[in-house]
Design an enzyme around this catalytic site. Sequence first.
Site, mmCIF file in Angstrom:
data_model
loop_
_atom_site.group_PDB
_atom_site.id
_atom_site.type_symbol
_atom_site.label_atom_id
_atom_site.label_comp_id
_atom_site.label_asym_id
_atom_site.label_seq_id
_atom_site.Cartn_x
_atom_site.Cartn_y
_atom_site.Cartn_z
ATOM 1 N N SER A 49 -16.442 15.227 -10.602
ATOM 2 C CA SER A 49 -15.090 14.939 -10.112
ATOM 3 C C SER A 49 -14.416 16.226 -9.641
ATOM 4 O O SER A 49 -13.455 16.186 -8.881
ATOM 5 C CB SER A 49 -14.261 14.302 -11.228
ATOM 6 O OG SER A 49 -14.195 15.185 -12.337
ATOM 7 N N TYR A 104 -11.028 11.859 -13.451
ATOM 8 C CA TYR A 104 -11.639 10.546 -13.658
ATOM 9 C C TYR A 104 -11.331 9.999 -15.062
ATOM 10 O O TYR A 104 -11.235 8.798 -15.259
ATOM 11 C CB TYR A 104 -13.163 10.649 -13.550
ATOM 12 C CG TYR A 104 -13.733 10.715 -12.154
ATOM 13 C CD1 TYR A 104 -12.934 10.687 -11.015
ATOM 14 C CD2 TYR A 104 -15.121 10.797 -11.980
ATOM 15 C CE1 TYR A 104 -13.494 10.742 -9.748
ATOM 16 C CE2 TYR A 104 -15.692 10.851 -10.712
ATOM 17 C CZ TYR A 104 -14.881 10.820 -9.602
ATOM 18 O OH TYR A 104 -15.447 10.865 -8.358
ATOM 19 N N GLY A 105 -11.232 10.900 -16.005
ATOM 20 C CA GLY A 105 -11.217 10.516 -17.424
ATOM 21 C C GLY A 105 -10.035 9.681 -17.854
ATOM 22 O O GLY A 105 -10.068 9.045 -18.904
ATOM 23 N N CYS A 137 -21.418 15.227 -14.648
ATOM 24 C CA CYS A 137 -20.146 14.697 -15.138
ATOM 25 C C CYS A 137 -20.454 13.585 -16.138
ATOM 26 O O CYS A 137 -21.103 12.588 -15.776
ATOM 27 C CB CYS A 137 -19.364 14.132 -13.957
ATOM 28 S SG CYS A 137 -17.817 13.330 -14.409
ATOM 29 N N ASN A 138 -20.005 13.760 -17.355
ATOM 30 C CA ASN A 138 -20.261 12.760 -18.391
ATOM 31 C C ASN A 138 -19.530 11.450 -18.089
ATOM 32 O O ASN A 138 -20.059 10.361 -18.319
ATOM 33 C CB ASN A 138 -19.786 13.276 -19.748
ATOM 34 C CG ASN A 138 -20.536 14.511 -20.194
ATOM 35 O OD1 ASN A 138 -21.458 14.443 -20.987
ATOM 36 N ND2 ASN A 138 -20.155 15.663 -19.679
ATOM 37 N N THR A 139 -18.310 11.560 -17.580
ATOM 38 C CA THR A 139 -17.495 10.376 -17.331
ATOM 39 C C THR A 139 -18.133 9.513 -16.235
ATOM 40 O O THR A 139 -18.309 8.307 -16.398
ATOM 41 C CB THR A 139 -16.063 10.787 -16.915
ATOM 42 O OG1 THR A 139 -15.583 11.774 -17.826
ATOM 43 C CG2 THR A 139 -15.129 9.606 -16.911
ATOM 44 N N CYS A 171 -17.759 16.954 -21.898
ATOM 45 C CA CYS A 171 -17.160 16.914 -20.563
ATOM 46 C C CYS A 171 -17.437 18.273 -19.939
ATOM 47 O O CYS A 171 -17.177 19.306 -20.570
ATOM 48 C CB CYS A 171 -15.658 16.673 -20.670
ATOM 49 S SG CYS A 171 -14.774 16.930 -19.103
ATOM 50 N N THR A 172 -17.959 18.266 -18.727
ATOM 51 C CA THR A 172 -18.377 19.555 -18.145
ATOM 52 C C THR A 172 -17.187 20.477 -17.861
ATOM 53 O O THR A 172 -17.338 21.693 -17.840
ATOM 54 C CB THR A 172 -19.212 19.331 -16.866
ATOM 55 O OG1 THR A 172 -18.508 18.454 -15.986
ATOM 56 C CG2 THR A 172 -20.561 18.740 -17.199
ATOM 57 N N HIS A 173 -16.001 19.891 -17.685
ATOM 58 C CA HIS A 173 -14.825 20.750 -17.492
ATOM 59 C C HIS A 173 -14.496 21.559 -18.752
ATOM 60 O O HIS A 173 -13.859 22.599 -18.673
ATOM 61 C CB HIS A 173 -13.598 19.909 -17.120
ATOM 62 C CG HIS A 173 -13.552 19.490 -15.676
ATOM 63 N ND1 HIS A 173 -14.346 18.497 -15.170
ATOM 64 C CD2 HIS A 173 -12.803 19.948 -14.635
ATOM 65 C CE1 HIS A 173 -14.076 18.338 -13.878
ATOM 66 N NE2 HIS A 173 -13.143 19.213 -13.533
#
Length: 257
Positions: A8, A39-40, A70-72, A180-182
């Site tokens: 995202s 997205y989350g 992206c996990n989401t 979460c990659t962020h």
Amino acid sequence: MIIGFFDSGIGGVTVLKRALELTPDAEYIYYADTKNVPYGVKEKHEVMNCVSEAFNFLANKGIGLAVIACNTATSVAVAELRKRYTFPIIGMEPAIKPAITSNSGKRILVLATSLTLRESKLEELISSLDKTQRIRKLALDELVMRAERFDFDSDKVVHYIKNKLSGIDFNEYETIVLGCTHFIYYSKIIQETAGRHISVIDGNEGTARNMLRVIKEKISAPDINYRKGQITFYSSGVEDPPERINKLLAILKPEKG
Ligand code: DGL
């Protein structure tokens, strides 16, 4: 063959960094859906629509392998995307399994976006692995837009993290999973807040290794474009301007030592 990386926003750059270390010669596209991030905090169907549009774009660019960094997006869309496309698609999910296997029995804290945490994919993973119910989940949604603004260490973001983690007695814990990659950009702050005895883990290494394995197993050597780590960056379908590219390249720069 081009490898398409998708997130995202800038979270997936942390995964691309590890992928570049393992497969430095390939050709990459990095697609950040900056028009639709975060997205989350969206509904599942909204995220599905955003990811569909991005994959349409990537498929038209002729990618031969996709990494959903992206996990989401993975939790919402990977199954459907695998039905639509013939190229291999690598997804990411919070590293619950490694957390449980490397843990001696104390509690595990999973940090991710609200959507990842309420998705059935994660629930199923947890209930199949966490027989003693040691896992606690916590959403840190605000970190996503902080990272998008390249705010990695302001007083505000440090305060947000400390405040969110303040109710947790880390003496009972042993592992934090960054789902979460962020959140990878904040791993140091999270580590300092939780304490040195906590191991902070993420899925980046596993995802990059998975990518390498798929390249070896499914893609024949002449199909791989060895273009010395050439990366083209897009934001929601538009090629990134030089100022943004420079910021992203600075993140990708190998650390010294
Ligand atoms: N980077 C994404 C993840 O790994 C989420 C960011 C968002 O909320 O857009 O879950």
